[in-house]
Enzyme design. Structure first.
Site, PDB file in Angstrom:
ATOM      1  N   CYS B  77      93.111  37.379 -35.080  1.00  0.00           N
ATOM      2  CA  CYS B  77      93.604  36.339 -35.173  1.00  0.00           C
ATOM      3  C   CYS B  77      95.159  36.680 -34.598  1.00  0.00           C
ATOM      4  CB  CYS B  77      94.103  35.203 -36.331  1.00  0.00           C
ATOM      5  SG  CYS B  77      94.472  33.878 -36.334  1.00  0.00           S
ATOM      6  N   HIS B 175      88.498  33.232 -37.159  1.00  0.00           N
ATOM      7  CA  HIS B 175      88.906  34.831 -38.633  1.00  0.00           C
ATOM      8  C   HIS B 175      87.086  34.560 -39.087  1.00  0.00           C
ATOM      9  CE1 HIS B 175      93.124  34.358 -39.432  1.00  0.00           C
ATOM     10  NE2 HIS B 175      92.780  33.054 -38.882  1.00  0.00           N
ATOM     11  N   GLU B 177      86.119  36.552 -41.384  1.00  0.00           N
ATOM     12  CA  GLU B 177      86.123  36.767 -42.905  1.00  0.00           C
ATOM     13  C   GLU B 177      86.235  35.204 -42.967  1.00  0.00           C
ATOM     14  OE1 GLU B 177      88.503  36.744 -40.635  1.00  0.00           O
ATOM     15  OE2 GLU B 177      90.387  35.747 -41.820  1.00  0.00           O
TER      16      GLU B 177
END
Lengths: 251, 194
Positions: B77, B175, B177
């Site tokens: 990001c 993202h 994650e």
């Protein structure tokens, strides 16, 4: 293409999910971590966890729930309930939350929105707005609907955006819990007037309600609690139905 | 294999650490270049404001470390955006690892671009096992234009770059994650294949 989002909401009190929960395949339906994992596996796009505890001990328990939920799922989640200070936000983000929602504290002190946006970024500041329909006029209420405010939701949403909110979580208290459908006109008018995304909440009872609020209501996301908890609808079947009706949705 | 997660006060470090734990990968969180020199691969996360993040990197000496590291490094990001030469966010210079310039979305759709967006990816090892048209999770108001270093793209009224690679440097706009099983697979690919 950006997907519309379906967001289940869990109310957590003293570390346990409240409101009835009816999943046959769960060992312990009151455990918010297990429930969060179940929704994640069903295809929820995000989650919201609201801490409805009033006591200090309960708040500490909630931080542990946030930590465990963060370990259990790999999608974003927002936490809210009683947040009024940057230190609380820092602790919740450190525990693994992605966004926080603020409500009554922002109404009392609108600059809190800017303070949090500057410290943590707008993307993690969700301003929750609770509105009631008072004889045809929409009004913002605070403290879980127990207090009146000077705001109408259209002005308050614009103000929140200008102060740095990254997203609006709009709940119609007049339809919340009724399962009679979202407040379509209210949602559409607010969503159209803003540049930031709007999550609609309050009133979901069937698949058609989701379709309605994401089309006519112009919402970017739809939140629901009871209709998922009681097993009346699964996230998967709602998303399949939306997809079949031409909504851009992640399956 | 040990992963170093760079901590410079501008990232949701907990999420990245949790994701690596889920993959069973050993990791440390550090703001110390000496400690970070001692890991195999580096993740450079980031949410927040570009200008402040650059100032934090400069104050801690991490800017030099990132620019000169020979280890595989993945910017996530804002971490990816800071690898470019310039950002319109705060009008700040970036680290200059890549020569892209970060631009603000100038579109009539909702902004920030927040949620799950379809992507199209190339045959990069980073995307091994990921379907073309996969959904990944994004939150950003600024974007990286498509350039020669782009290895994947998405469309949000404009086509924009969502992953870059040059030598040991990698970057993703989404993202991983927070992007469910596909996101975890992409992190696993970075760890095993990049």
């Amino acid at each position: 293409m950006l997907s519309k989002r379906i967001i289940p909401c869990l109310d957590v009190k003293n570390g346990r999910t409240v409101k009835g929960v009816n999943f046959n395949n769960l060992m312990d339906a009151g455990d918010p971590v297990q429930l969060a994992y179940e929704y994640y596996k069903q295809g929820a796009d995000e989650l919201v966890l609201l801490d409805i505890t009033a006591t200090l001990e309960g708040r500490e328990t909630f931080i542990n729930v946030v930590k465990d939920v963060a370990k259990a799922i790999s999608i974003p989640f927002t936490v809210g309930g009683g947040i009024s200070k940057p230190e609380q936000v820092e602790a919740l983000l450190k525990a693994g939350a992605d966004k926080v929602s603020i409500n009554s504290a922002a109404l009392q002190n609108p600059n809190l929105i800017t303070t949090l946006a500057n410290a943590f970024g707008s993307q993690c500041v969700v301003v929750a707005i609770d509105a009631i329909n008072n004889q045809g006029n929409w009004e913002v209420v605070s403290h879980s609907g127990t207090k009146e405010t000077i705001w109408d939701p259209f002005e308050w949403a614009k103000k929140a955006e200008s102060l740095g909110a990254g997203e609006i979580l709009l709940t119609s208290y007049s339809s919340d819990g009724t399962q009679m459908g979202y407040a379509i006109d209210l949602t559409a008018k607010i969503s159209e007037s803003l540049k930031i995304p709007v999550i609609a909440s309050g009133g979901a009872g069937c698949k058609e309600h989701f379709l309605e609020v994401l089309t006519l209501g112009k919402a970017d996301a739809a939140l629901a609690a009871g209709v998922f908890h009681f097993g009346k609808l699964s996230i998967k079947e709602v998303k399949q139905y939306l997809n079949d009706n031409g909504i851009v949705i992640r399956l | 294999m040990r992963i170093g997660i760079i901590n410079y006060g501008a990232g949701n470090i907990a999420s990245v650490k949790n994701a690596l734990d889920k993959l069973g990968v050993n990791s440390i969180v550090s703001s110390n270049p000496i400690e970070l020199n001692d890991v195999d691969k580096i993740i450079f996360p980031g949410v927040g404001h570009a200008k402040e993040a650059m100032a934090n990197l400069q104050n801690s000496g991490l800017d030099r470390f990132i620019k000169t590291t020979q280890k595989p490094l993945l910017g996530i990001c804002l971490g990816m955006q800071l690898l470019g030469s310039y950002s319109e966010e705060g009008g700040t210079n970036g680290l200059g690892v890549f020569d892209f310039e970060v631009k603000k979305f100038n579109i009539n759709l909702k902004c920030p671009h927040m949620g799950w967006n379809r992507i199209t990816n190339s045959k990069s090892p980073l995307f091994k096992g990921i379907n073309d048209n996969a959904w990944l999770y994004f939150v950003h108001s600024y974007y990286v234009p498509i350039s020669g270093n782009s290895i994947a793209a998405a469309n949000y009224q404009v086509d924009f770059c969502i992953a870059v690679n040059s030598q040991n440097f990698w970057g993703v706009q989404f993202h991983p994650e927070k992007s469910g099983d596909d996101g975890l697979q992409i992190l696993k690919n970075f760890i095993e294949l990049c």
